[in-house]
Design a protein around this motif. Sequence first.
Motif, PDB file in Angstrom:
ATOM      1  N   GLU A   2       0.887  -1.277  -0.094  1.00  0.00           N
ATOM      2  CA  GLU A   2       0.129  -0.085  -0.126  1.00  0.00           C
ATOM      3  C   GLU A   2       0.869   1.165  -0.093  1.00  0.00           C
ATOM      4  OE1 GLU A   2      -2.547  -0.616   3.434  1.00  0.00           O
ATOM      5  OE2 GLU A   2      -0.979  -0.251   4.803  1.00  0.00           O
ATOM      6  N   ASP A   3       2.139   1.156   0.598  1.00  0.00           N
ATOM      7  CA  ASP A   3       2.991   2.259   0.387  1.00  0.00           C
ATOM      8  C   ASP A   3       4.162   2.635  -0.751  1.00  0.00           C
ATOM      9  OD1 ASP A   3       1.715   3.613   2.373  1.00  0.00           O
ATOM     10  OD2 ASP A   3       3.012   2.750   4.110  1.00  0.00           O
ATOM     11  N   ILE A   4       3.784   1.607  -1.828  1.00  0.00           N
ATOM     12  CA  ILE A   4       4.622   1.585  -3.007  1.00  0.00           C
ATOM     13  C   ILE A   4       4.427   3.115  -3.405  1.00  0.00           C
ATOM     14  CG2 ILE A   4       5.013   0.754  -5.360  1.00  0.00           C
ATOM     15  CD1 ILE A   4       4.277  -1.919  -4.200  1.00  0.00           C
ATOM     16  N   GLY A   5       5.265   3.711  -3.680  1.00  0.00           N
ATOM     17  CA  GLY A   5       5.213   5.020  -4.164  1.00  0.00           C
ATOM     18  C   GLY A   5       5.212   6.176  -3.175  1.00  0.00           C
ATOM     19  N   VAL A   6       5.175   5.596  -1.890  1.00  0.00           N
ATOM     20  CA  VAL A   6       5.187   6.907  -0.918  1.00  0.00           C
ATOM     21  C   VAL A   6       6.551   6.407   0.132  1.00  0.00           C
ATOM     22  CG1 VAL A   6       3.891   7.393   1.207  1.00  0.00           C
ATOM     23  CG2 VAL A   6       2.596   6.771  -0.763  1.00  0.00           C
ATOM     24  N   ASP A   7       6.642   5.134   0.489  1.00  0.00           N
ATOM     25  CA  ASP A   7       7.650   4.871   1.501  1.00  0.00           C
ATOM     26  C   ASP A   7       8.716   4.027   0.569  1.00  0.00           C
ATOM     27  OD1 ASP A   7       9.322   3.816   3.286  1.00  0.00           O
ATOM     28  OD2 ASP A   7       7.687   3.594   4.905  1.00  0.00           O
ATOM     29  N   PRO A   8       9.963   4.519   0.759  1.00  0.00           N
ATOM     30  CA  PRO A   8      11.203   3.875   0.019  1.00  0.00           C
ATOM     31  C   PRO A   8      11.580   2.704   0.536  1.00  0.00           C
ATOM     32  CG  PRO A   8      11.555   6.193  -0.030  1.00  0.00           C
ATOM     33  CD  PRO A   8      10.227   6.025   0.755  1.00  0.00           C
ATOM     34  N   ASP A   9      11.110   2.322   1.806  1.00  0.00           N
ATOM     35  CA  ASP A   9      11.526   1.207   2.894  1.00  0.00           C
ATOM     36  C   ASP A   9      10.694   0.078   2.314  1.00  0.00           C
ATOM     37  OD1 ASP A   9      13.703   2.707   4.190  1.00  0.00           O
ATOM     38  OD2 ASP A   9      12.424   3.103   5.760  1.00  0.00           O
ATOM     39  N   ASP A  10       9.098   0.339   2.223  1.00  0.00           N
ATOM     40  CA  ASP A  10       8.526  -0.633   1.903  1.00  0.00           C
ATOM     41  C   ASP A  10       8.562  -1.141   0.300  1.00  0.00           C
ATOM     42  OD1 ASP A  10       6.879  -1.094   4.172  1.00  0.00           O
ATOM     43  OD2 ASP A  10       5.272   0.290   3.603  1.00  0.00           O
ATOM     44  N   GLU A  11       9.248  -0.180  -0.203  1.00  0.00           N
ATOM     45  CA  GLU A  11       9.501  -0.594  -1.601  1.00  0.00           C
ATOM     46  C   GLU A  11      10.690  -1.606  -1.642  1.00  0.00           C
ATOM     47  OE1 GLU A  11      10.202   2.841  -4.170  1.00  0.00           O
ATOM     48  OE2 GLU A  11       8.109   3.388  -4.173  1.00  0.00           O
ATOM     49  N   VAL A  15      -3.319  -4.376  -4.160  1.00  0.00           N
ATOM     50  CA  VAL A  15      -3.061  -3.500  -5.276  1.00  0.00           C
ATOM     51  C   VAL A  15      -4.337  -2.782  -5.617  1.00  0.00           C
ATOM     52  CG1 VAL A  15      -2.047  -3.495  -7.632  1.00  0.00           C
ATOM     53  CG2 VAL A  15      -1.130  -5.273  -6.040  1.00  0.00           C
ATOM     54  N   GLU A  16      -3.850  -1.394  -5.621  1.00  0.00           N
ATOM     55  CA  GLU A  16      -5.282  -0.407  -5.843  1.00  0.00           C
ATOM     56  C   GLU A  16      -4.773   0.386  -6.875  1.00  0.00           C
ATOM     57  OE1 GLU A  16      -6.950   0.914  -2.170  1.00  0.00           O
ATOM     58  OE2 GLU A  16      -7.424  -1.116  -1.473  1.00  0.00           O
ATOM     59  N   THR A  17      -3.586   0.887  -7.140  1.00  0.00           N
ATOM     60  CA  THR A  17      -3.182   1.957  -8.149  1.00  0.00           C
ATOM     61  C   THR A  17      -2.300   1.334  -9.123  1.00  0.00           C
ATOM     62  OG1 THR A  17      -1.140   2.551  -6.888  1.00  0.00           O
ATOM     63  CG2 THR A  17      -3.039   3.333  -6.059  1.00  0.00           C
ATOM     64  N   GLU A  18      -2.253   2.149 -10.390  1.00  0.00           N
ATOM     65  CA  GLU A  18      -1.538   1.873 -11.357  1.00  0.00           C
ATOM     66  C   GLU A  18      -0.003   2.034 -10.934  1.00  0.00           C
ATOM     67  OE1 GLU A  18      -1.097   3.388 -16.044  1.00  0.00           O
ATOM     68  OE2 GLU A  18      -3.207   2.672 -14.973  1.00  0.00           O
ATOM     69  N   GLN A  19       0.393   2.833 -10.201  1.00  0.00           N
ATOM     70  CA  GLN A  19       1.771   3.146  -9.898  1.00  0.00           C
ATOM     71  C   GLN A  19       2.329   1.587  -9.091  1.00  0.00           C
ATOM     72  OE1 GLN A  19       2.673   6.042  -6.925  1.00  0.00           O
ATOM     73  NE2 GLN A  19       4.906   6.151  -7.421  1.00  0.00           N
ATOM     74  N   GLN A  20       1.118   1.051  -8.280  1.00  0.00           N
ATOM     75  CA  GLN A  20       1.753   0.101  -7.417  1.00  0.00           C
ATOM     76  C   GLN A  20       2.008  -1.187  -8.787  1.00  0.00           C
ATOM     77  OE1 GLN A  20      -1.757  -0.424  -4.987  1.00  0.00           O
ATOM     78  NE2 GLN A  20      -0.813   0.926  -3.267  1.00  0.00           N
ATOM     79  N   TYR A  21       0.976  -1.095  -9.384  1.00  0.00           N
ATOM     80  CA  TYR A  21       0.859  -2.270 -10.634  1.00  0.00           C
ATOM     81  C   TYR A  21       2.160  -2.300 -11.452  1.00  0.00           C
ATOM     82  CZ  TYR A  21      -0.061  -4.126 -15.048  1.00  0.00           C
ATOM     83  OH  TYR A  21       0.300  -5.166 -16.119  1.00  0.00           O
ATOM     84  N   ALA A  22       2.546  -1.105 -11.905  1.00  0.00           N
ATOM     85  CA  ALA A  22       3.823  -0.689 -12.574  1.00  0.00           C
ATOM     86  C   ALA A  22       4.889  -1.471 -11.959  1.00  0.00           C
ATOM     87  CB  ALA A  22       3.844   0.444 -13.212  1.00  0.00           C
TER      88      ALA A  22
END
Length: 245
Positions: free
Chosen positions: A116-125, A147-154
Amino acid sequence: VLDQATHDVRRWNSVSDDRAMHVALNLSARQFRVKGFSKQVADALLRHELDGQHLEFEITERLLMKDVPETIALLNQFKEQNIKLSIDDFGTGYSSLSYLKRFPFDVLKIDKMFVEDIGVDPDDESLCEAIIAMAHSLGLSVIAEGVETEQQYAFLRTRGVETIQGYYVGKPMTHEEFMQFISVDPVVRLNPTKILGSSAGSRVSRSHLFLGPCRGGGGRSRLPAPPGRGGGGGGGGLLKPPPCK
């Protein structure tokens, strides 16, 4: 639940072009410890003339902590029936890397708390990247939950995640809506708003369905392979799962 699931997945395959559709079931601690549960599963498959490949059992880390020899024996019995095994919510409980080595899993599911924090928190990425790489190095496929956003999907696609699960793919449907979804013309499948609604009654959970390589509907979708990885799907730059064929 098991008997209903095997009955339903046979029915789904009979009306769908995708004959490889399967259903994923969460096993509870009570089911897991029932004596003769493996035979109950085998009997259900036989009763509905279904191969084990149409079942997937999702098992949490907590279920693996007790009676390890007996657990391994039971999981191996499922594997002998051609049933797929996935470790659910990996990283949220008493995670041990030894689980991935000792138990015969096919799939690792990344919990939504990391997604859920992909694109928000580099640690989670970074954690997601590490989990994905580790799973693939052990020969496991990966499902990303929530997965709820295209950013997470990509992000997940470019790192080779095979399957996504969440509202980006689709929301829950009633059984009737789902039957319509898998039986209608493929063009209609690409516009799930035509069949999704707010009707009352029991709903098919997005965590229990695999719909093959198309976006929309029941909540899981295979991702096309990213550049450099083998497997089905489109080429580089594809931002959506491919349409149903």
